[in-house]
Design an enzyme around this catalytic site. Structure first.
Site, PDB file in Angstrom:
ATOM      1  N   LEU A 133      23.964   5.921   7.094  1.00  0.00           N
ATOM      2  CA  LEU A 133      23.207   4.690   6.923  1.00  0.00           C
ATOM      3  C   LEU A 133      23.055   3.894   8.219  1.00  0.00           C
ATOM      4  O   LEU A 133      22.314   2.917   8.253  1.00  0.00           O
ATOM      5  CB  LEU A 133      23.841   3.812   5.838  1.00  0.00           C
ATOM      6  CG  LEU A 133      23.198   4.006   4.458  1.00  0.00           C
ATOM      7  CD1 LEU A 133      23.678   5.316   3.848  1.00  0.00           C
ATOM      8  CD2 LEU A 133      23.489   2.850   3.540  1.00  0.00           C
ATOM      9  N   TYR A 178      27.202  -1.940   4.079  1.00  0.00           N
ATOM     10  CA  TYR A 178      28.310  -2.411   4.899  1.00  0.00           C
ATOM     11  C   TYR A 178      28.861  -3.629   4.175  1.00  0.00           C
ATOM     12  O   TYR A 178      28.204  -4.669   4.110  1.00  0.00           O
ATOM     13  CB  TYR A 178      27.800  -2.781   6.299  1.00  0.00           C
ATOM     14  CG  TYR A 178      28.879  -3.209   7.271  1.00  0.00           C
ATOM     15  CD1 TYR A 178      29.181  -2.422   8.377  1.00  0.00           C
ATOM     16  CD2 TYR A 178      29.578  -4.401   7.113  1.00  0.00           C
ATOM     17  CE1 TYR A 178      30.160  -2.804   9.291  1.00  0.00           C
ATOM     18  CE2 TYR A 178      30.567  -4.790   8.003  1.00  0.00           C
ATOM     19  CZ  TYR A 178      30.848  -3.994   9.087  1.00  0.00           C
ATOM     20  OH  TYR A 178      31.813  -4.377   9.987  1.00  0.00           O
ATOM     21  N   TYR A 203      27.414 -11.037   6.940  1.00  0.00           N
ATOM     22  CA  TYR A 203      27.128 -10.127   5.832  1.00  0.00           C
ATOM     23  C   TYR A 203      25.919 -10.619   5.036  1.00  0.00           C
ATOM     24  O   TYR A 203      24.997  -9.858   4.752  1.00  0.00           O
ATOM     25  CB  TYR A 203      28.360 -10.013   4.931  1.00  0.00           C
ATOM     26  CG  TYR A 203      28.110  -9.298   3.628  1.00  0.00           C
ATOM     27  CD1 TYR A 203      27.897  -7.932   3.580  1.00  0.00           C
ATOM     28  CD2 TYR A 203      28.093 -10.005   2.422  1.00  0.00           C
ATOM     29  CE1 TYR A 203      27.669  -7.282   2.377  1.00  0.00           C
ATOM     30  CE2 TYR A 203      27.874  -9.370   1.221  1.00  0.00           C
ATOM     31  CZ  TYR A 203      27.652  -8.006   1.205  1.00  0.00           C
ATOM     32  OH  TYR A 203      27.420  -7.374   0.003  1.00  0.00           O
TER      33      TYR A 203
END
Length: 279
Positions: free
Chosen positions: A31, A55, A119
């Site tokens: 990825l 992630y 994130y």
């Protein structure tokens, strides 16, 4: 064929348990290399693609945002582009972290986004890349995922309860714990709808009733029969590199209206997970 990116994560594991899917792990799909992910789709020509990989190391992403961006944004965008070229649906798992965590009202799909950590920024960028690719798609935002597999809050609490009879747990972050099994079932149901060219878009799916992490911990110990006292503390007493949202409530009414899928009953899901972990 339903092609799933992800193999050992919580949702990917449940997808393999529940559906006839082809799941790709890190050794088969990198990825961090968006074009290789697109090439896999072009080669296999599946009927549906589900991206259940990401992630997810929230604190580590503060130092590795470029890597998280490749995995959480560039690769989903490339996957969606490949799906657009083949005219097949693309389903993607996102997060409540795209919001700023303010207020006490449950977030709707149309609320303004404003992620407060790396994130969240990379997951929002992934959503934007998917929409821009032009594929028929569903972005499914969820929160507080748990299961009998992988690393999650339920397993952490049960592990700590083996050596502790009292714990302090954050009590001012509120959300809906969500069983990975229910997320997988929802994705498979949505995949069937999308095959029939049902409308897509962005949807919320999480557990109810809303609770705090401390409340969730108390429920875990009660169902597992563990005698552990839980004292609630504010987030300020448990600092982390990445800011966590105080309000992770997700309004799931749109999914119920469009597809008849109700919010997950996390208390029932927790019972199932605890029985699996402690047969």
């Amino acid at each position: 064929m339903i092609l799933v990116f992800g193999k050992t994560g919580q949702v990917a594991t449940e997808l393999q348990r529940q559906g006839d899917v082809t799941a790709l792990g890190r050794d088969q799909a990198d990825l961090s290399d968006p074009q290789s992910c697109a090439a896999i789709i072009a080669d296999l020509k599946p009927s549906v693609v589900i991206n259940a990989a990401a992630y997810t190391a929230v604190d580590k992403a503060e130092e590795e945002e470029a890597m998280a961006q490749r995995i959480n944004a560039a690769s989903p965008g490339a996957m969606a582009g490949a799906c657009a070229h083949l005219d097949i649906p693309f389903l993607h798992v996102s997060t409540d972290y795209v919001f700023d965590g303010s207020g006490t009202r449950a977030w709707t799909e149309s609320d303004p986004v404003s992620p407060q950590n790396a994130y969240g920024r990379t997951k929002l960028a992934g959503e934007q890349a998917i929409r821009a690719a032009g594929a028929r798609h569903i972005i499914l935002r969820t929160a507080w995922v748990f299961s009998a597999h992988g690393a999650n809050f339920v397993k952490t609490m049960l592990r700590l309860s083996e050596t502790r009879d009292a714990l302090t747990v954050v009590d001012d972050q509120i959300g809906g714990p969500t069983p990975a099994a229910d997320i997988a079932a929802t994705l498979l149901t949505l995949a069937d709808h999308m095959r029939d060219r049902a409308k897509g878009g962005t949807y919320h799916y999480a557990g109810e009733p809303h609770t705090s992490w401390a409340g969730f911990a108390r429920a875990i110990f009660a169902q597992a029969g563990r005698d552990v006292a839980v004292a609630g503390i504010p987030s300020s007493d448990y600092p982390t590199p990445a800011t966590r949202p105080l309000n992770s409530r997700l309004d799931c009414a749109k999914l119920a209206t469009d597809f008849g899928i109700r919010p997950a009953d996390w208390q029932s899901g927790l019972n199932t997970v605890i029985k699996e972990l402690n047969p």
